[in-house]
Design a protein around this motif. Sequence first.
Motif, mmCIF file in Angstrom:
data_model
loop_
_atom_site.group_PDB
_atom_site.id
_atom_site.type_symbol
_atom_site.label_atom_id
_atom_site.label_comp_id
_atom_site.label_asym_id
_atom_site.label_seq_id
_atom_site.Cartn_x
_atom_site.Cartn_y
_atom_site.Cartn_z
ATOM 1 N N THR A 298 3.206 8.793 4.807
ATOM 2 C CA THR A 298 2.171 8.416 5.640
ATOM 3 C C THR A 298 2.394 7.229 6.626
ATOM 4 O OG1 THR A 298 1.947 6.479 3.954
ATOM 5 C CG2 THR A 298 0.869 8.618 3.395
ATOM 6 N N VAL A 299 1.520 7.266 7.633
ATOM 7 C CA VAL A 299 1.594 6.242 8.379
ATOM 8 C C VAL A 299 0.414 5.372 8.168
ATOM 9 C CG1 VAL A 299 1.317 5.780 11.059
ATOM 10 C CG2 VAL A 299 2.758 7.778 10.086
ATOM 11 N N ARG A 300 0.685 4.169 8.098
ATOM 12 C CA ARG A 300 -0.705 3.370 8.022
ATOM 13 C C ARG A 300 -0.801 2.110 9.259
ATOM 14 N NH1 ARG A 300 -2.344 2.169 2.505
ATOM 15 N NH2 ARG A 300 -1.447 3.713 1.076
ATOM 16 N N LEU A 301 -2.184 1.924 9.644
ATOM 17 C CA LEU A 301 -2.511 0.996 10.593
ATOM 18 C C LEU A 301 -2.754 -0.385 9.892
ATOM 19 C CD1 LEU A 301 -4.220 3.409 13.104
ATOM 20 C CD2 LEU A 301 -1.876 2.696 12.963
ATOM 21 N N TRP A 302 -2.202 -1.470 10.290
ATOM 22 C CA TRP A 302 -2.755 -2.781 9.885
ATOM 23 C C TRP A 302 -3.318 -3.549 10.869
ATOM 24 C CZ3 TRP A 302 -1.520 -2.747 4.467
ATOM 25 C CH2 TRP A 302 -0.576 -2.001 4.137
ATOM 26 N N ASP A 303 -4.046 -4.448 10.382
ATOM 27 C CA ASP A 303 -4.553 -5.467 11.339
ATOM 28 C C ASP A 303 -4.226 -6.793 10.473
ATOM 29 O OD1 ASP A 303 -6.054 -7.904 12.477
ATOM 30 O OD2 ASP A 303 -7.758 -6.793 12.642
ATOM 31 N N ALA A 304 -3.259 -7.559 11.240
ATOM 32 C CA ALA A 304 -2.466 -8.704 10.673
ATOM 33 C C ALA A 304 -3.353 -10.008 10.330
ATOM 34 C CB ALA A 304 -1.400 -9.206 11.473
ATOM 35 N N ARG A 305 -4.542 -9.758 11.027
ATOM 36 C CA ARG A 305 -5.517 -11.098 10.722
ATOM 37 C C ARG A 305 -6.166 -10.928 9.384
ATOM 38 N NH1 ARG A 305 -8.251 -9.532 16.424
ATOM 39 N NH2 ARG A 305 -8.062 -7.618 15.174
ATOM 40 N N SER A 306 -6.269 -9.604 8.769
ATOM 41 C CA SER A 306 -7.266 -9.308 7.493
ATOM 42 C C SER A 306 -6.066 -9.256 6.340
ATOM 43 C CB SER A 306 -7.949 -7.880 7.721
ATOM 44 O OG SER A 306 -6.997 -7.130 8.031
ATOM 45 N N LYS A 307 -4.631 -9.343 6.588
ATOM 46 C CA LYS A 307 -3.869 -9.189 5.374
ATOM 47 C C LYS A 307 -4.021 -8.016 4.823
ATOM 48 C CE LYS A 307 -3.644 -14.344 4.561
ATOM 49 N NZ LYS A 307 -3.605 -15.091 3.562
ATOM 50 N N GLY B 121 0.689 -1.377 -0.056
ATOM 51 C CA GLY B 121 -0.080 -0.031 0.018
ATOM 52 C C GLY B 121 0.727 1.151 -0.002
ATOM 53 N N HIS B 122 2.008 1.042 0.557
ATOM 54 C CA HIS B 122 2.853 2.343 0.428
ATOM 55 C C HIS B 122 3.538 2.479 -0.845
ATOM 56 C CE1 HIS B 122 2.884 3.424 4.696
ATOM 57 N NE2 HIS B 122 2.973 2.188 5.103
ATOM 58 N N THR B 123 3.783 3.784 -1.199
ATOM 59 C CA THR B 123 4.305 4.290 -2.510
ATOM 60 C C THR B 123 5.915 4.514 -2.357
ATOM 61 O OG1 THR B 123 3.518 6.300 -2.444
ATOM 62 C CG2 THR B 123 2.249 4.867 -3.455
ATOM 63 N N ASP B 124 6.466 4.298 -1.090
ATOM 64 C CA ASP B 124 7.841 4.650 -0.986
ATOM 65 C C ASP B 124 8.502 3.530 0.162
ATOM 66 O OD1 ASP B 124 10.451 5.661 -1.069
ATOM 67 O OD2 ASP B 124 10.066 7.741 -0.842
ATOM 68 N N SER B 125 9.818 3.492 0.589
ATOM 69 C CA SER B 125 9.878 2.621 1.194
ATOM 70 C C SER B 125 9.263 2.609 2.784
ATOM 71 C CB SER B 125 11.561 3.001 1.568
ATOM 72 O OG SER B 125 11.789 4.068 2.255
ATOM 73 N N VAL B 126 9.306 1.461 3.300
ATOM 74 C CA VAL B 126 8.864 1.275 4.974
ATOM 75 C C VAL B 126 9.975 1.665 5.801
ATOM 76 C CG1 VAL B 126 7.326 -0.068 6.180
ATOM 77 C CG2 VAL B 126 6.757 -0.144 3.919
ATOM 78 N N THR C 41 2.832 1.268 10.338
ATOM 79 C CA THR C 41 4.296 1.360 9.574
ATOM 80 C C THR C 41 4.244 3.098 9.254
ATOM 81 O OG1 THR C 41 2.746 0.879 7.567
ATOM 82 C CG2 THR C 41 3.953 -1.004 8.374
ATOM 83 N N ALA C 42 5.620 3.414 8.976
ATOM 84 C CA ALA C 42 5.875 4.890 8.483
ATOM 85 C C ALA C 42 6.591 4.666 7.439
ATOM 86 C CB ALA C 42 6.476 5.494 9.611
ATOM 87 N N SER C 43 6.381 5.598 6.302
ATOM 88 C CA SER C 43 7.028 5.202 5.173
ATOM 89 C C SER C 43 7.393 6.577 4.635
ATOM 90 C CB SER C 43 6.025 4.766 3.964
ATOM 91 O OG SER C 43 6.419 4.838 2.642
#
Length: 103
Positions: free
Chosen positions: A94-103, A68-73, A88-90
Motif C-alpha cells: 500500500t501507499v498511504r498519504l499523511w497530513d503531519a498536522r493531524s497525526k 497504519g502499515h502492516t509491513d515495513s515502511v 509512504t510506501a510499504s
Amino acid sequence: MEETITPQVPFKNNLHSREFQGHKKKVHSVAWNCLGTKLASGSVDQTARIWHIEPHGHGKVKDIELKGHTDSVDQLCWDPKHAELIATASGDKTVRLWDARSK
C-alpha cells in the motif's frame, strides 16, 4: 554550471550532528520536507516518524509516529509544495498519504 554552497548551520552547543531515536527496528528511508523543518523516517517496525527540526532548539525533539502499515515502511516522500503532506510506501503493498498536522 555554478555550484551554490549554503552555509552550515550549527546545532546547539556547536554540534554538527544530532541523533534521533524512536524506531524499534532498522530505518529504511529518510527525507526532508520542502521547508527543511521536518525530517521523516520510515522503518521495518511498520511506522514512519516525523521529527520537527529546530537547529537552535533546546530540549526534547518533538516527533509524531505514523501507524497504519502492516509491513515495513520502505520509502517515503514529502509533497514538494506542501510542507505537511507526506506519502509512504510499504511492503504491505500500500501507499498511504499523511497530513503531519493531524497525526
